[in-house]
Design an enzyme around this catalytic site. Structure first.
Site, PDB file in Angstrom:
ATOM      1  N   LEU A 246       0.743  -1.274   0.105  1.00 54.27           N
ATOM      2  CA  LEU A 246      -0.068   0.042   0.100  1.00 54.27           C
ATOM      3  C   LEU A 246       0.882   1.277   0.110  1.00 54.27           C
ATOM      4  O   LEU A 246       0.558   2.201  -0.560  1.00 54.27           O
ATOM      5  CB  LEU A 246      -0.973   0.049   1.342  1.00 54.27           C
ATOM      6  CG  LEU A 246      -2.168  -0.862   1.086  1.00 54.27           C
ATOM      7  CD1 LEU A 246      -3.222  -0.821   2.365  1.00 54.27           C
ATOM      8  CD2 LEU A 246      -2.834  -0.616  -0.178  1.00 54.27           C
TER       9      LEU A 246
ATOM     10  N   ARG B 215      -5.124  -4.423  20.872  1.00 48.28           N
ATOM     11  CA  ARG B 215      -4.662  -5.710  20.608  1.00 48.28           C
ATOM     12  C   ARG B 215      -3.608  -6.188  21.665  1.00 48.28           C
ATOM     13  O   ARG B 215      -3.648  -7.326  22.245  1.00 48.28           O
ATOM     14  CB  ARG B 215      -3.919  -5.570  19.415  1.00 48.28           C
ATOM     15  CG  ARG B 215      -4.913  -5.360  18.035  1.00 48.28           C
ATOM     16  CD  ARG B 215      -4.032  -5.384  16.894  1.00 48.28           C
ATOM     17  NE  ARG B 215      -5.303  -5.248  15.987  1.00 48.28           N
ATOM     18  CZ  ARG B 215      -5.036  -5.250  14.624  1.00 48.28           C
ATOM     19  NH1 ARG B 215      -3.744  -4.908  14.096  1.00 48.28           N
ATOM     20  NH2 ARG B 215      -6.041  -5.109  13.705  1.00 48.28           N
TER      21      ARG B 215
ATOM     22  N   GLU C   2       5.012   0.543   6.895  1.00 46.78           N
ATOM     23  CA  GLU C   2       5.271  -0.318   8.018  1.00 46.78           C
ATOM     24  C   GLU C   2       6.775  -0.195   8.126  1.00 46.78           C
ATOM     25  O   GLU C   2       7.176  -0.373   9.456  1.00 46.78           O
ATOM     26  CB  GLU C   2       4.643  -1.618   8.004  1.00 46.78           C
ATOM     27  CG  GLU C   2       5.080  -2.305   9.191  1.00 46.78           C
ATOM     28  CD  GLU C   2       4.531  -3.988   9.145  1.00 46.78           C
ATOM     29  OE1 GLU C   2       3.972  -4.411   7.887  1.00 46.78           O
ATOM     30  OE2 GLU C   2       4.914  -4.735   9.744  1.00 46.78           O
TER      31      GLU C   2
ATOM     32  N   ARG D 288      -0.248  -0.624  17.899  1.00 46.43           N
ATOM     33  CA  ARG D 288      -1.016   0.074  16.698  1.00 46.43           C
ATOM     34  C   ARG D 288      -2.375  -0.396  16.817  1.00 46.43           C
ATOM     35  O   ARG D 288      -2.916  -1.641  17.086  1.00 46.43           O
ATOM     36  CB  ARG D 288      -0.428  -0.554  15.187  1.00 46.43           C
ATOM     37  CG  ARG D 288      -1.327   0.084  14.157  1.00 46.43           C
ATOM     38  CD  ARG D 288      -0.762  -0.275  12.841  1.00 46.43           C
ATOM     39  NE  ARG D 288      -0.817  -1.880  12.590  1.00 46.43           N
ATOM     40  CZ  ARG D 288      -1.827  -2.539  12.284  1.00 46.43           C
ATOM     41  NH1 ARG D 288      -2.988  -2.128  12.328  1.00 46.43           N
ATOM     42  NH2 ARG D 288      -1.427  -3.937  12.125  1.00 46.43           N
TER      43      ARG D 288
END
Lengths: 252, 671
Positions: free
Chosen positions: B46, B340, B458, B468
């Protein structure tokens, strides 16, 4: 664990380069867990070959979760092997039985020359995309608001279904004519179903089809094997839609 | 405290005006001059894909490199759940500020305010741009875009395309790239790997690449080099990364002068498939979006957990009151949607306490259960259909249909891997390495400490701090590539309009090429006895056991010593079959693992240095009474930026102090 560890006989296509003659070599592997993936089984074969001082089998693979479209094996005469709607990397060894013989070959199609062993060159797909697989909009930061044009959910969902193609080439490898119509029509359909794609619809379908023919892919004879073997279940309807788009563009 | 060598170049002025102000004041390159400038981009995910397309649209000559056979296969494609944007289409209180705030808080106050604010600011443009490109995001019946919620936030700001959002966004980038490839503005080098960067007079001026089919070593020059090669999660061997994901490009520039920031900040994602055994080659993520409807639990009684592991008890036979929905219990306001790092640690805590449910060597695993969502949706749907007394079977059927529409492809993926249907029995999941927040140090312009060398996506460290949030990786990759780098790189290149093409027949290219060739020769001529994977697996074990979800001083010291020893053994004993001139995937792996063996040590050193817990970095010595991460803002509110000095053990630490002018540092709470 569902089954005991397995012993298998593998018949693998070995070919040194695009212009070399290839042949099937037979190998034995053992202690294969039914919970391992097919490619993990291939890793075990390769580790074994390396330890024996032989060259490992080259094959394309990357994400190993069925989305990048890299893996591309013809297993027991079927693209991506016996599972339905899955790629080779998603195939798990519990689909096989102890003592099985498994034949593993590369995609075989004029448009996909073999690079080495099970690895083929699929850049023809990239060239078809460069011919028209896009909407000509520059990055600017001031395109209109994303919600400015409502899109009927049914059309948006259909566009999404077409857009899920992973470009693996199973359709070509499966087709007796090595036709790339399912791949090309999926991209044509995605854009044909969205208002943003309308502006260039004529040029897009013409240019993509022209490039597809130039790459040496065959024609569709409506057998439908591509749809059956497609790991993402891309529908044959897309080919019909592409044909309509092509006729509409004045090229029929 | 801030090091003199680190200048983050954060523009002056109020936070909300910094980016606009900066854009108005940086230098531009006029369209005719852009044609005279070459840019190399390594990686086509991306970040790299969007940068390549946009820079080519602007008129620069782009040379893009990827190791895959097509840019469409970069690992961004595997991102499932979605992409965040502060559109506030749901009218639920979202705003640029709130996205900024959530991201800084989610990152446990270890990211740079100005970068994060800019990220939140351009997030809305991304959605507009992608829709214009024909990305088929999910829509509601009115034809407008749909949203869902992700961990660590209390609004619905995540845009998605089924469970394949990364795929659709990447294919959008790839389409935009394809258009420029067709025009000759991007020269695409598929199946090429960057082997080193070439620096001329202190500036990044090219790369040495290997053609992975022919084995040929090539020289490529440019006025700037952009590294967009992703993260280094594969240092753990088992991760959700693609098999080819590697640190080599970022590590090579590190060794040539780019500082490496916060290498120990790793994201361990809570919902992945548990390990099945020693033949495992990678782990598969099950999207965080599943936590919108899935409830995470373990048996309350250890004997039930044991019975489940031994196959004597089925999870559906455990009564509601004997289940511990531990996230809902511990974090009532965020429940199953805690961030997370918090969710992963909670899973580990329960498994360490003996409640794990998977029958593997570590007995680790928890349930992710959709039964109550199926019933809830089923009842709703029955009412919509005018059925007021539906039978249980009818409710289930309706509910399964709705759940299938939302997560069908994920359920299918799970069933392919495990042979179990999540409609009938809860999924078994466990945390796995997924993403690296650390990466190459960059300034506000995304330039590394090598002039003319940029790092985006990244590969850099800038936006996510120590943890993140879900659906923010796609946002950052596209923000960097579509909307940030295309501006900031012009400021640097404005001085290069008269430079002319960079020659490759110079001593700098000679030397770089020679070193690359020597390394390759070393591998193919080494008469070792073990495969590359043998060493990679060993490295992974050290990293996971001693620098994984939970770390302590002693373990990290051991890790450093063990990695050094393993690196020595690798040099002596690695065996690479085949030749240098031709396709040789073992040779490719050898180069990547050699780099991981160096990075791993720096990673452990960084974790050892950071004597606090924050986000995904959990030091056992620093936890609250309730077992949560305890930060030390007084001593560690800085970015660790490591300078290469010959060996990972000699790297010098520079500190970029993190200044918070707009957010008050608080203890993160999701209770």
């Amino acid at each position: 664990m569902s089954k005991e560890r397995m012993k298998l006989k593998l018949k693998v296509w070995r070919q040194n380069g695009p212009n070399e003659k290839g042949k099937i070599e037979t190998y034995k592997v053992s202690d294969i867990s039914p919970d391992s993936s097919f490619l993990e089984m291939m890793d075990i074969l390769n580790e074994q070959l390396i330890n024996e001082g032989k060259e490992p089998v080259e094959f394309d693979h990357d994400c190993r979760e069925g989305i990048c479209g890299s893996c591309s094996m013809f297993i027991n005469g079927e693209a991506h092997g016996p599972g339905k709607r899955m790629t080779t990397c998603q195939l798990h060894m519990r689909k096989f039985n102890d003592g099985d013989t498994i034949t593993i070959e590369p995609w075989k199609a004029k448009g996909f020359p073999v690079i080495k062993d099970l690895m083929v060159d699929r850049t023809a797909f990239d060239r078809i995309m460069s011919a028209g697989g896009f909407i000509s909009v520059n990055t600017s930061g001031n395109t209109q608001d994303a919600n400015a044009i409502p899109i009927n959910k049914h059309d948006a969902d259909k566009a999404m279904d077409a857009a899920t193609c992973i470009g693996c080439g199973a359709c070509v490898a499966t087709c007796k004519n090595a036709s790339a119509m399912l791949f090309v029509s999926a991209k044509v359909s995605q854009f044909a179903l969205l208002p943003q794609g309308q502006v260039e619809a004529v040029e897009r379908v013409q240019n993509m089809v022209k490039q597809m023919d130039k790459e040496g892919f065959g024609n569709c004879s409506n057998t439908g094997a591509c749809e059956v073997e497609c790991p993402k279940g891309i529908s044959l309807e897309n080919i019909a839609r592409m044909n309509r788009e092509y006729l509409k563009s004045g090229m029929g | 405290m801030s090091s003199k060598v680190l200048d983050s170049k954060i523009p002056d002025g109020p936070l909300a005006e910094k980016w606009t102000h900066h854009k108005n004041n940086i230098k531009l390159v006029n369209p005719a001059n852009k044609r005279l400038i070459d840019i190399i981009i390594v990686g086509t995910g991306l970040a790299g894909g969007s940068a390549a397309a946009t820079l080519a649209e602007l008129g620069y000559n782009v040379k893009a490199f990827c190791y895959q056979d097509s840019p469409r296969r970069a690992h961004s494609i595997a991102a499932q759940g979605g992409i965040n944007a502060a559109k506030n289409y749901q009218g639920d209180g979202d705003s640029t500020y709130r996205l900024f705030y959530d991201t800084v808080k989610g990152g446990d106050y270890r990211s740079r305010e100005a970068n994060v604010y800019r990220l939140a600011e351009v997030s809305t443009n991304i959605i507009d741009q992608c829709v214009a490109q024909g990305v088929p995001f999910a829509r509601d019946y009115g034809g407008l875009l749909d949203n869902r919620s992700f961990g660590g936030v209390q609004v619905s700001r995540t845009f998605y395309a089924k469970g394949q959002t990364g795929q659709q966004l990447l294919l959008g980038c790839y389409s935009a790239m394809s258009r420029q490839i067709g025009k000759g503005k991007i020269k695409m080098y598929n199946r090429h790997e960057m082997m080193d960067i070439v620096i001329v007079n202190g500036k990044a001026r090219g790369i040495i690449a290997r053609n992975l089919i022919t084995g040929e070593i090539e020289r490529h020059s440019a006025h700037a080099v952009v590294i967009a090669s992703g993260g280094y999660g594969n240092v753990f061997y088992l991760s959700t990364n693609a098999m080819g994901s590697n640190t080599s490009a970022t590590w090579k520039i590190h060794k040539k002068g780019a500082f490496f920031a916060n290498p120990c900040f790793t994201q361990i994602h809570p919902t992945c498939n548990p390990q099945h055994g020693d033949q495992q080659s990678k782990l598969t993520l099950m999207s965080e979006s599943l936590r919108n409807d899935g409830r995470i639990w373990v048996p309350s009684r250890k004997e039930d957990a044991e019975a489940v592991r031994e196959g004597r008890l089925k999870p559906i036979d455990i009564a509601e009151e004997d289940r511990d929905y531990y996230l809902e219990r511990k974090y009532p306001s965020f429940g199953n949607l805690t961030p997370r790092d918090v969710a992963s640690r909670a899973a580990k805590e329960r498994c360490d306490a003996g409640h794990g449910i998977v029958n593997n060597s570590t007995k680790e695993g928890v349930f992710l259960d959709f039964a109550s969502a199926i019933v809830r949706y089923g009842k709703e749907e029955a009412l919509v259909k005018g059925i007021h007394n539906p039978a249980d079977a009818q409710i289930r059927a309706f509910g399964e249909e709705i759940v299938e529409a939302k997560y069908g492809n994920l359920f299918e993926m799970y069933e392919n891997i495990t042979g179990d249907s999540p409609y009938k029995t809860p999924m078994k999941i466990y945390p796995a390495v997924h993403y690296t927040m650390g990466g190459v140090w960059v300034d506000y312009n995304l330039m590394t400490s090598i002039p003319g060398c940029y790092a985006i996506g990244e590969a850099n460290f800038s936006d996510h701090g120590a943890n993140r949030l879900g659906a923010s990786a796609l946002m950052q990759g596209l923000a960097d590539g579509y909307f940030v780098l295309p501006y900031t790189i012009g400021d640097y290149l404005a001085d290069d309009i008269r430079t002319g093409t960079i020659r490759t027949d110079t001593t700098e290219f000679d030397e770089a090429e020679k070193a690359v060739k020597e390394r390759i020769e070393f591998f193919v001529n080494n008469k070792g006895k073990h495969s590359v994977d043998y060493f990679h697996r060993k490295l992974g074990k050290i990293m996971w056991n001693k620098a994984g979800m939970s770390r302590n001083k002693e373990g990290l010291q051991e890790a450093i010593a063990e990695i050094r020893e393993l690196r020595e053994q690798f040099r002596k004993e690695v065996k690479v079959p085949g030749k240098a001139d031709g396709l040789n995937s073992e040779l490719e792996k050898a180069g990547r693992v050699a780099d991981f063996l160096e990075l791993g040590e720096l990673f452990a050193r960084d974790a050892l240095n950071r004597n606090e817990s924050c986000g995904g970095h959990f030091r056992e010595e620093h936890k609250t009474d309730e077992g949560e991460a305890q930060r030390d803002d007084k001593n560690y509110a800085y970015v660790s930026a490591w300078e290469h000095k010959g060996a990972p053990g000699d790297a010098a630490l520079h500190k970029e102090k993190l200044v918070y002018e707009n957010i008050e540092l608080k203890t993160r709470s999701y209770k």
